[in-house]
Design an enzyme around this catalytic site. Structure first.
Site, PDB file in Angstrom:
ATOM      1  N   ARG A   1       0.845  -1.206   0.000  1.00  0.00           N
ATOM      2  CA  ARG A   1       0.000   0.000   0.000  1.00  0.00           C
ATOM      3  C   ARG A   1       0.868   1.240   0.000  1.00  0.00           C
ATOM      4  O   ARG A   1       1.996   1.208   0.494  1.00  0.00           O
ATOM      5  CB  ARG A   1      -0.845   0.114   1.284  1.00  0.00           C
ATOM      6  CG  ARG A   1      -1.565  -1.099   1.695  1.00  0.00           C
ATOM      7  CD  ARG A   1      -2.477  -0.791   2.878  1.00  0.00           C
ATOM      8  NE  ARG A   1      -2.024  -1.463   4.069  1.00  0.00           N
ATOM      9  CZ  ARG A   1      -2.828  -2.061   4.941  1.00  0.00           C
ATOM     10  NH1 ARG A   1      -4.134  -2.030   4.774  1.00  0.00           N
ATOM     11  NH2 ARG A   1      -2.347  -2.657   6.004  1.00  0.00           N
TER      12      ARG A   1
ATOM     13  N   ASP B   1      -8.688  -5.483  15.543  1.00  0.00           N
ATOM     14  CA  ASP B   1      -8.784  -4.090  15.137  1.00  0.00           C
ATOM     15  C   ASP B   1      -8.791  -3.241  16.404  1.00  0.00           C
ATOM     16  O   ASP B   1      -8.936  -3.764  17.516  1.00  0.00           O
ATOM     17  CB  ASP B   1     -10.077  -3.864  14.343  1.00  0.00           C
ATOM     18  CG  ASP B   1      -9.887  -4.196  12.862  1.00  0.00           C
ATOM     19  OD1 ASP B   1      -8.739  -4.138  12.383  1.00  0.00           O
ATOM     20  OD2 ASP B   1     -10.889  -4.508  12.197  1.00  0.00           O
TER      21      ASP B   1
END
Ligand code: FAD
Ligand code: UDP
Length: 369
Positions: free
Chosen positions: A279, A349
């Protein structure tokens, strides 16, 4: 001297410390890094909040967690809408009508379902997918798998998609609307003043020592508190006596560019194998910055060795079995509790991390009544 020694000033350690301190307990938080926040740490560079350890977008469907974090920071209205770049073409993520339109030139949900069914037909015989590849082919068929998933996944995890567990791919949602919001949670955003200010607020009034490694003086640290909350690697805590858990590491390459807008989006994934990074993020877009310059970061996955940071647990069968053995061993140490992504060896998360820390704090507080 202290009720609790908290090893790790990351999100888990900070939420735990905040909650028990609010309940009158005395804590010391230590971290071997030079700063608080662990992987959510962000650094202010001339007004741009740089996510030094990769893009962090807070999102949750848990109202109590959203309310909790909003006590310590307010969030902006950022909505994550990453793009995928494959062989020079850009596609919207998550897989939605914009993606399908570009990939297959279809316009309506009905045409898309038809096309998808055609793509999947070949894989109908897969009942119980044995690995990520089977899972992905069963869900999406060839075009999506070979454009967006196979090469990205193998680059990210450093192994064949046939050797990875199917659950990793369940994290990618499918959508039959023209909606590029990566998450389907009702709450999402980026802390307005950055993650570090958020962590500072959690740790307000709590004693914190950075540049302090628990293993440098374990005997001392064990006797200054009644209990230890350990958020480092669980296998390291036990000196790897049952063997080493595996992790995936990352390398971040940050660059300042003298342009006001380099890629036009906060996150672009590079899905082909020939590009070595997964990314590229452009930090200013997380906070809608209008500075005349920009900062971008390329994220390179890499093999974990003891001199690298362990970013991702690898929850395959082999590691899950070893983890169970470590958890059994942990029961022999009732005054030590393991928490967070590394302590629990779980793909958490941020909202899961906050939830787990609040839960442990509640359990320990009721034990210590
Ligand atoms: P950490 O942040 O790892 O904190 C553990 C701390 O313990 C570290 O600071 C470490 O230095 C310290 N420590 C370890 N051993 C010792 C020792 N021996 N002595 C002293 N200190 C020690 N979540 C989301 O919700 N949204 C996202 O967009 C998102 N993006 C992510 C992107 C990347 C690249 C990664 C890796 C994770 C992402 N996450 C995201 C997950 C998020 O980072 C975690 O949920 C969260 O940071 C976990 O917090 P933690 O406190 O458990 O771990
Ligand atoms: N993934 C993929 N292509 C993409 C994005 C993700 O194949 O463009 C797969 C990949 O296996 C990855 C998983 O989905 O490990 C989860 O990715 P996500 O970006 O949701 O999670 P993160 O890596 O940020 O934890």
């Amino acid at each position: 001297m202290y009720d609790y020694l908290i090893v790790g000033a990351g999100l888990f350690g900070s939420v735990f410390a905040q909650t028990v301190s609010e309940n009158g307990k005395r804590c010391l938080v230590i971290d071997k890094r030079s700063h608080i926040g662990g992987n959510v740490y962000s650094k202010d560079v001339d007004g741009i909040q740089v996510h030094l350890y990769g893009a962090h977008i807070f999102h949750t469907d848990k109202e109590n967690i959203w309310q909790y974090v909003n006590r310590f920071t307010s969030f902006n209205h950022y909505i994550n809408s990453p793009l995928a770049c494959y062989k020079g073409k850009l596609y919207n993520l998550p897989f939605n009508m914009n993606t399908f339109n570009k990939l297959w030139n279809v316009n309506t949900p009905e045409e898309t379902r038809h096309k998808l069914e055609e793509q999947r037909r070949k894989y109908h015989s897969i009942n119980e997918p044995a690995n990520l590849e089977e899972q992905a082919l069963k869900l999406c068929g060839d075009d999506i798998y070979y454009t967006f998933i196979k090469e990205y996944t193998e680059k990210q995890w450093g192994r064949s998609a046939k050797e990875l567990p199917p659950f990793i791919i369940k994290r990618i949602p499918f959508r039959f609307t023209y909606d590029n919001n990566y998450f389907s949670d009702p709450y999402q955003g980026i802390p307005k003043n950055g993650y570090t200010a958020f962590i500072h607020k959690l740790l307000k009034g709590i004693e914190v020592k950075t540049n302090t490694n628990y293993f440098d003086d374990r005997a001392y640290f064990d006797q200054i508190a009644r209990k230890v909350i350990f958020t480092g690697c669980i296998d390291e805590y036990f000196d790897y006596n049952l063997g080493r858990l595996e992790y995936r590491s990352l390398r971040f390459e940050h660059e300042r560019l003298e342009t006001d807008n380099y890629q036009g989006n906060a996150v672009i994934n590079y899905n082909e194998a020939s590009v070595p990074y997964t990314r590229m993020i452009e930090h200013k877009h997380f906070n809608f910055g209008n500075q005349p310059f920009t900062i971008v970061t390329k994220e390179y996955p890499q093999t974990y060795t003891s001199s690298e940071e362990p970013y991702y647990p690898i929850n395959d069968e082999k590691n899950s079995t070893l983890l169970k053995e470590y958890k059994e061993q942990a029961k022999l140490y009732p005054d030590t509790h393991f928490g967070g992504r590394l302590g629990q060896y779980a793909y958490f998360d941020m909202d899961d991390t906050v939830e787990a820390a609040l839960l442990l704090a509640k359990e320990i507080l009721s034990e210590d009544q």
